[in-house]
Design a protein around this motif. Sequence first.
Motif, PDB file in Angstrom:
ATOM      1  N   PRO A  60       0.975  -1.145   0.007  1.00  0.00           N
ATOM      2  CA  PRO A  60       0.178  -0.026   0.001  1.00  0.00           C
ATOM      3  C   PRO A  60       0.831   1.239   0.152  1.00  0.00           C
ATOM      4  CG  PRO A  60      -0.145  -1.299   1.876  1.00  0.00           C
ATOM      5  CD  PRO A  60       0.581  -2.053   1.214  1.00  0.00           C
ATOM      6  N   TYR A  61       2.240   1.330   0.647  1.00  0.00           N
ATOM      7  CA  TYR A  61       3.025   2.348   0.583  1.00  0.00           C
ATOM      8  C   TYR A  61       3.485   2.618  -0.810  1.00  0.00           C
ATOM      9  CZ  TYR A  61       6.884   5.422   1.805  1.00  0.00           C
ATOM     10  OH  TYR A  61       7.653   6.471   1.795  1.00  0.00           O
ATOM     11  N   SER A  62       3.740   1.725  -1.760  1.00  0.00           N
ATOM     12  CA  SER A  62       4.074   1.785  -3.250  1.00  0.00           C
ATOM     13  C   SER A  62       2.712   2.216  -3.861  1.00  0.00           C
ATOM     14  CB  SER A  62       4.494   0.333  -3.661  1.00  0.00           C
ATOM     15  OG  SER A  62       4.764   0.373  -5.078  1.00  0.00           O
ATOM     16  N   ASP A  63       1.840   1.744  -3.511  1.00  0.00           N
ATOM     17  CA  ASP A  63       0.476   2.322  -4.151  1.00  0.00           C
ATOM     18  C   ASP A  63       0.493   3.877  -4.012  1.00  0.00           C
ATOM     19  OD1 ASP A  63       0.182   0.021  -5.337  1.00  0.00           O
ATOM     20  OD2 ASP A  63      -1.388  -0.564  -3.744  1.00  0.00           O
ATOM     21  N   LEU A  64       0.642   4.113  -2.622  1.00  0.00           N
ATOM     22  CA  LEU A  64       0.502   5.731  -2.323  1.00  0.00           C
ATOM     23  C   LEU A  64       1.424   6.388  -2.892  1.00  0.00           C
ATOM     24  CD1 LEU A  64      -0.794   7.933  -0.708  1.00  0.00           C
ATOM     25  CD2 LEU A  64       0.632   7.100   1.311  1.00  0.00           C
ATOM     26  N   THR A  65       2.574   5.938  -3.248  1.00  0.00           N
ATOM     27  CA  THR A  65       3.774   6.631  -3.856  1.00  0.00           C
ATOM     28  C   THR A  65       3.291   6.895  -5.204  1.00  0.00           C
ATOM     29  OG1 THR A  65       5.428   5.523  -2.390  1.00  0.00           O
ATOM     30  CG2 THR A  65       6.279   6.432  -4.563  1.00  0.00           C
ATOM     31  N   ASP A  66       2.860   5.859  -5.883  1.00  0.00           N
ATOM     32  CA  ASP A  66       2.303   6.189  -7.306  1.00  0.00           C
ATOM     33  C   ASP A  66       1.094   7.319  -7.329  1.00  0.00           C
ATOM     34  OD1 ASP A  66       4.005   4.372  -8.170  1.00  0.00           O
ATOM     35  OD2 ASP A  66       2.254   2.711  -8.201  1.00  0.00           O
ATOM     36  N   ILE A  67       0.195   7.342  -6.451  1.00  0.00           N
ATOM     37  CA  ILE A  67      -0.639   8.589  -6.367  1.00  0.00           C
ATOM     38  C   ILE A  67       0.056   9.712  -6.080  1.00  0.00           C
ATOM     39  CG2 ILE A  67      -2.642   9.315  -5.011  1.00  0.00           C
ATOM     40  CD1 ILE A  67      -3.205   6.429  -4.436  1.00  0.00           C
ATOM     41  N   VAL A  68       0.969  10.002  -5.178  1.00  0.00           N
ATOM     42  CA  VAL A  68       1.584  11.132  -4.880  1.00  0.00           C
ATOM     43  C   VAL A  68       2.619  11.527  -5.915  1.00  0.00           C
ATOM     44  CG1 VAL A  68       3.074  12.383  -3.247  1.00  0.00           C
ATOM     45  CG2 VAL A  68       1.492  10.700  -2.447  1.00  0.00           C
ATOM     46  N   ALA A  69       3.108  10.573  -6.603  1.00  0.00           N
ATOM     47  CA  ALA A  69       3.790  11.005  -7.885  1.00  0.00           C
ATOM     48  C   ALA A  69       3.181  11.755  -9.053  1.00  0.00           C
ATOM     49  CB  ALA A  69       4.545   9.629  -8.348  1.00  0.00           C
ATOM     50  N   SER A  70       1.823  11.018  -9.104  1.00  0.00           N
ATOM     51  CA  SER A  70       0.964  11.746 -10.124  1.00  0.00           C
ATOM     52  C   SER A  70       0.568  13.040  -9.958  1.00  0.00           C
ATOM     53  CB  SER A  70      -0.409  10.783 -10.169  1.00  0.00           C
ATOM     54  OG  SER A  70      -1.160  11.355 -11.120  1.00  0.00           O
ATOM     55  N   ALA A  71       0.490  13.321  -8.450  1.00  0.00           N
ATOM     56  CA  ALA A  71       0.149  14.836  -8.086  1.00  0.00           C
ATOM     57  C   ALA A  71       1.408  15.464  -8.243  1.00  0.00           C
ATOM     58  CB  ALA A  71      -0.348  14.753  -6.610  1.00  0.00           C
ATOM     59  N   MET A  72       2.620  15.044  -7.853  1.00  0.00           N
ATOM     60  CA  MET A  72       3.811  16.084  -7.995  1.00  0.00           C
ATOM     61  C   MET A  72       4.115  16.303  -9.248  1.00  0.00           C
ATOM     62  SD  MET A  72       4.794  16.842  -4.933  1.00  0.00           S
ATOM     63  CE  MET A  72       6.325  17.158  -5.374  1.00  0.00           C
ATOM     64  N   ALA A  73       3.616  15.358 -10.277  1.00  0.00           N
ATOM     65  CA  ALA A  73       4.028  15.523 -11.438  1.00  0.00           C
ATOM     66  C   ALA A  73       3.735  17.258 -12.084  1.00  0.00           C
ATOM     67  CB  ALA A  73       3.584  14.567 -12.493  1.00  0.00           C
ATOM     68  N   ALA A 205       9.427  12.691 -11.010  1.00  0.00           N
ATOM     69  CA  ALA A 205       8.104  12.798 -10.075  1.00  0.00           C
ATOM     70  C   ALA A 205       8.140  11.886  -9.006  1.00  0.00           C
ATOM     71  CB  ALA A 205       6.738  12.756 -10.854  1.00  0.00           C
ATOM     72  N   ASP A 206       8.532  10.523  -9.342  1.00  0.00           N
ATOM     73  CA  ASP A 206       8.355   9.622  -8.140  1.00  0.00           C
ATOM     74  C   ASP A 206       9.391   9.770  -7.145  1.00  0.00           C
ATOM     75  OD1 ASP A 206      10.558   9.265 -10.136  1.00  0.00           O
ATOM     76  OD2 ASP A 206      10.304   7.117  -9.725  1.00  0.00           O
ATOM     77  N   LEU A 207      10.480  10.052  -7.437  1.00  0.00           N
ATOM     78  CA  LEU A 207      11.553  10.519  -6.415  1.00  0.00           C
ATOM     79  C   LEU A 207      11.118  11.695  -5.605  1.00  0.00           C
ATOM     80  CD1 LEU A 207      14.850   9.919  -8.334  1.00  0.00           C
ATOM     81  CD2 LEU A 207      13.713   8.375  -7.117  1.00  0.00           C
ATOM     82  N   ALA A 208      10.365  12.666  -6.044  1.00  0.00           N
ATOM     83  CA  ALA A 208       9.922  13.707  -5.675  1.00  0.00           C
ATOM     84  C   ALA A 208       8.767  13.284  -4.491  1.00  0.00           C
ATOM     85  CB  ALA A 208       9.413  14.621  -6.661  1.00  0.00           C
ATOM     86  N   ALA A 209       7.912  12.558  -4.880  1.00  0.00           N
ATOM     87  CA  ALA A 209       6.935  11.939  -4.305  1.00  0.00           C
ATOM     88  C   ALA A 209       7.508  11.079  -2.886  1.00  0.00           C
ATOM     89  CB  ALA A 209       6.035  10.884  -4.812  1.00  0.00           C
ATOM     90  N   LYS A 210       8.712  10.209  -3.079  1.00  0.00           N
ATOM     91  CA  LYS A 210       9.079   9.698  -1.847  1.00  0.00           C
ATOM     92  C   LYS A 210       9.914  10.601  -1.036  1.00  0.00           C
ATOM     93  CE  LYS A 210      10.144   5.536  -4.625  1.00  0.00           C
ATOM     94  NZ  LYS A 210      11.177   4.670  -5.011  1.00  0.00           N
TER      95      LYS A 210
END
Length: 284
Positions: A60-73, A205-210
């Motif tokens: 679920p943490y990985s799934d959240l990372t994808d969601i946050v990455a999409s927003a950070m983009a 964006a994924d690294l920014a999300a993390k």
Amino acid sequence: MTDPLIDVWDIETFDPPMRELLAGHTDLLSAYHATARENLILRELSDRTSPYPTNPFAEPYSDLTDIVASAMADRTIRGWHYTRLTDAEVDRLRERGVGLSSIAAIRARLDAQVEAGAFTAETADALHAASPFLRGQNRNRSGQFWMVSHPRDVESPDVNLLLGSWGGEGVYFWLADPAHKALVASLGRARVIEIAAPLAATQHADLAAKAVMATYSRSLGSRPASNAFDLYVTEPLPASAVLAVHTEAEPSFSRLGRDFPARYTDVDIGGWDEMAAEIARRRR
């Protein structure tokens, strides 16, 4: 830049929608980091013969990372570019904005120094011929402008060559001639450039999300690493993206990564020492 600017290490700069997104997952963030920390301690305490403990919150943490990455983009972050530039190059940067690396850009920089009287045309040709861009690195290095997500101490070994050698890695990286090395070290002055970097112009964006997830998690009492990262834009940026230029001998330059910018703390300093102390306590 007109977009709101995020420092991935500073929760105070997160816009309300980003905070709301993260606030909706506080239990997951806390549980994931608490488990990850405990697993690391248990691994260090073990004899290393058993399987490494798994984290049931990882998926679920990985799934959240994808969601946050999409927003950070869709957002713009502040990046830090460590380099060495002449005063004229700083003026051009402020006037024209950020260009991307290429063999043509390197040639233009060398020719400008010949015109300025810094070295001869023959020396420019020799520096040009030694460039990694002409020795198998052109595809990997062209069309990029690199930064780091977190300000680094200017005394850090990670940035010594960047600050100490003019021309960037496209000029100094593979130099073998001592005279040429001394020459590029004598040109310009060390600078750190603040850049407003739209993540839509990057692949990070994924690294920014993390990183923002780690920052938010620390506000909840967790103790993850900073998740600092390198990034590059693949599109030229306008002059408005150049937020500031910090030059050696200026107070802001020497304080970078220490007590500047405001609210910045290198949370990775001492992180392992704290973990090691906990491990030692449990071994008693």
